[in-house]
Design an enzyme around this catalytic site. Sequence first.
Site, PDB file in Angstrom:
ATOM      1  N   ASP A 174      30.204  51.784  28.490  1.00  0.00           N
ATOM      2  CA  ASP A 174      30.128  50.466  29.109  1.00  0.00           C
ATOM      3  C   ASP A 174      31.590  50.081  29.276  1.00  0.00           C
ATOM      4  O   ASP A 174      32.269  49.786  28.286  1.00  0.00           O
ATOM      5  CB  ASP A 174      29.418  49.462  28.193  1.00  0.00           C
ATOM      6  CG  ASP A 174      29.277  48.110  28.880  1.00  0.00           C
ATOM      7  OD1 ASP A 174      30.273  47.665  29.484  1.00  0.00           O
ATOM      8  OD2 ASP A 174      28.195  47.511  28.824  1.00  0.00           O
ATOM      9  N   HIS A 175      32.087  50.120  30.503  1.00  0.00           N
ATOM     10  CA  HIS A 175      33.544  50.039  30.641  1.00  0.00           C
ATOM     11  C   HIS A 175      34.096  48.683  30.184  1.00  0.00           C
ATOM     12  O   HIS A 175      35.281  48.568  29.904  1.00  0.00           O
ATOM     13  CB  HIS A 175      33.993  50.394  32.061  1.00  0.00           C
ATOM     14  CG  HIS A 175      33.865  49.295  33.069  1.00  0.00           C
ATOM     15  ND1 HIS A 175      32.690  49.000  33.708  1.00  0.00           N
ATOM     16  CD2 HIS A 175      34.773  48.419  33.538  1.00  0.00           C
ATOM     17  CE1 HIS A 175      32.891  47.988  34.536  1.00  0.00           C
ATOM     18  NE2 HIS A 175      34.141  47.605  34.465  1.00  0.00           N
ATOM     19  N   HIS A 237      27.117  44.945  30.572  1.00  0.00           N
ATOM     20  CA  HIS A 237      28.396  44.267  30.303  1.00  0.00           C
ATOM     21  C   HIS A 237      28.209  42.886  29.667  1.00  0.00           C
ATOM     22  O   HIS A 237      28.854  42.543  28.683  1.00  0.00           O
ATOM     23  CB  HIS A 237      29.201  44.094  31.593  1.00  0.00           C
ATOM     24  CG  HIS A 237      29.334  45.350  32.401  1.00  0.00           C
ATOM     25  ND1 HIS A 237      29.508  46.582  31.830  1.00  0.00           N
ATOM     26  CD2 HIS A 237      29.312  45.569  33.746  1.00  0.00           C
ATOM     27  CE1 HIS A 237      29.605  47.501  32.778  1.00  0.00           C
ATOM     28  NE2 HIS A 237      29.480  46.909  33.952  1.00  0.00           N
TER      29      HIS A 237
HETATM   30  C1  BG6 Z   1      30.263  47.709  37.400  1.00  0.00           C
HETATM   31  C2  BG6 Z   1      29.219  47.191  38.373  1.00  0.00           C
HETATM   32  O1  BG6 Z   1      29.634  48.215  36.251  1.00  0.00           O
HETATM   33  O2  BG6 Z   1      31.126  46.643  37.055  1.00  0.00           O
HETATM   34  C3  BG6 Z   1      29.892  46.600  39.602  1.00  0.00           C
HETATM   35  O3  BG6 Z   1      28.380  48.271  38.765  1.00  0.00           O
HETATM   36  C4  BG6 Z   1      30.907  45.563  39.205  1.00  0.00           C
HETATM   37  O4  BG6 Z   1      28.917  46.033  40.458  1.00  0.00           O
HETATM   38  C5  BG6 Z   1      31.851  46.099  38.137  1.00  0.00           C
HETATM   39  O5  BG6 Z   1      31.643  45.206  40.362  1.00  0.00           O
HETATM   40  C6  BG6 Z   1      32.731  44.989  37.600  1.00  0.00           C
HETATM   41  O6  BG6 Z   1      33.723  45.540  36.783  1.00  0.00           O
HETATM   42  P1  BG6 Z   1      35.112  44.799  36.578  1.00  0.00           P
HETATM   43  O7  BG6 Z   1      35.827  45.657  35.593  1.00  0.00           O
HETATM   44  O8  BG6 Z   1      35.772  44.746  37.920  1.00  0.00           O
HETATM   45  O9  BG6 Z   1      34.799  43.436  36.060  1.00  0.00           O
END
Ligand code: BG6
Length: 487
Positions: A174-175, A237
Amino acid sequence: MERNPVGKLLLFGATGDLARRMLLPSLYGLHADGLLPDGLTITGSARGDLDDDGFRAEAKKALDEFLPADRKDEAALSGFLKRLQFQPVDLSDENTFAPLAEKIGDVSGGLAIFLSTAPSLFEPAVKGLEKVGLAGPTVRIGLEKPLGYDLASSREINDTVAAVFPEERIFRIDHYLGKETVQNILALRFGNSFFEPVWNARGIDNVQITVSETVGLEDRAGYYDGAGALRDMVTNHMLQLVALIAMEPPARFTPTDVRDEKAKVFRSLRQIPPEEVPHCTVTGQYVGGAVKGEIVKGYDEELGRDSTTETFVAIKAHVDNWRWQGVPFYLRTGKRMPVRRSEIAIQFKPVPHSMFAGRGGLLQPNTLVIRLQPEEYIELLVMAKEPGLDRDGVRLREVPLKLSLDAEFAGTRRRIAYERLLLDLIEGDQTLFVRRDEVEAQWIWTDAIRAGWAANGMKPKHYPAGTWGPSAAIALTERDGVTWQDD
Ligand code: BG6
């Protein structure tokens, strides 16, 4: 934490968007700082017929495009490209795997695999790897979302992977957990003593979590239209953010202790019964409007057909345990909002009695704002007296006590979330990866919401691009006397 680095890395989907934008720049960043194990080889694979040199050329192009100028260093770049090789792979074709195994060679020194694929390809991928000896005890696997689209499909994927890899060798990504400011929530809560006594239903009135984006569909129609905002952002997230805010203090900073506490939060999420879903959730879909001064199309128009997929969702959630009884967690996320912002606002209870009321002084309850992006700061809004002789009454005003992490750590380079996660995968630290029970508890909660939408025939309400979603999202909190922290 004992480090146990692997000697080889295998990237599936190595020519895709995620690899070009995030994975290759992250690996380069680690390489340039001397953080990758000496001799670590990186095998890229994808469909198509690239060879090693072709892949290096593609990788160089991606790095030219996505690395910030101050990170480009010719010597580091050429050293990094030397680590790369390529093997064409079609995950749905079992004959693909033998040549892959041959190319990778001996994995006794450890292999980390990064698998990002459509849910339907997990099974052939994992089985193919096993068949050619690329799933043994020295191999760990990183899995990128989407890990299914509901509890049933997520269980299926988890079962498939578990048949080949034990949980200690599965790294679910989960990045958001790789983001520095997200990890900082742990430092803020568990590295300081003064929040803890008020960090509960006695001290906190409500919690708001906003993840707003200005982008729209972004060439991801195939995936996004089948997912929608709830599954794309909330299941993973946003619920991880809820867990970090709501969890009990882990005894140690270890994968088991931290994930045990998060999992308890997910299990404590109050399931919203179908009849309450229309009161506790709002869905929206953007129509044409303007974002940051530019005219943009509506979702259906971008997609090229009519769709009922939600691009915005707001939810009133509850964590049913002693600490959080009666404290609403308001969550909202959407595409084509006015600004890009991820933020947590903790609103504290008002003082029990205001001695200023009789002298005209108005109080606002304190709020703690944790801004995750684009800026990184922590701001505590406190009441202060405006300077003056108070002859017409006491004048009080909310002022910010602000800690800018950008300014405080200005000399320290900010890393891409994937740098941290790839390094942890390579070194075998699971703390920032999602455990199976977490994912499944997350799905149980979101599936109930989707069931409620279906039972009530709820369709997303339209909102013009460049706004904060349908007006019902404002009503969701205002009904409770709470206003979204929008400044
Ligand atoms: C991803 C989603 O996991 O996270 C995208 O699939 C989203 O739709 C993105 O834009 C948002 O990541 P960050 O790091 O830009 O907040």
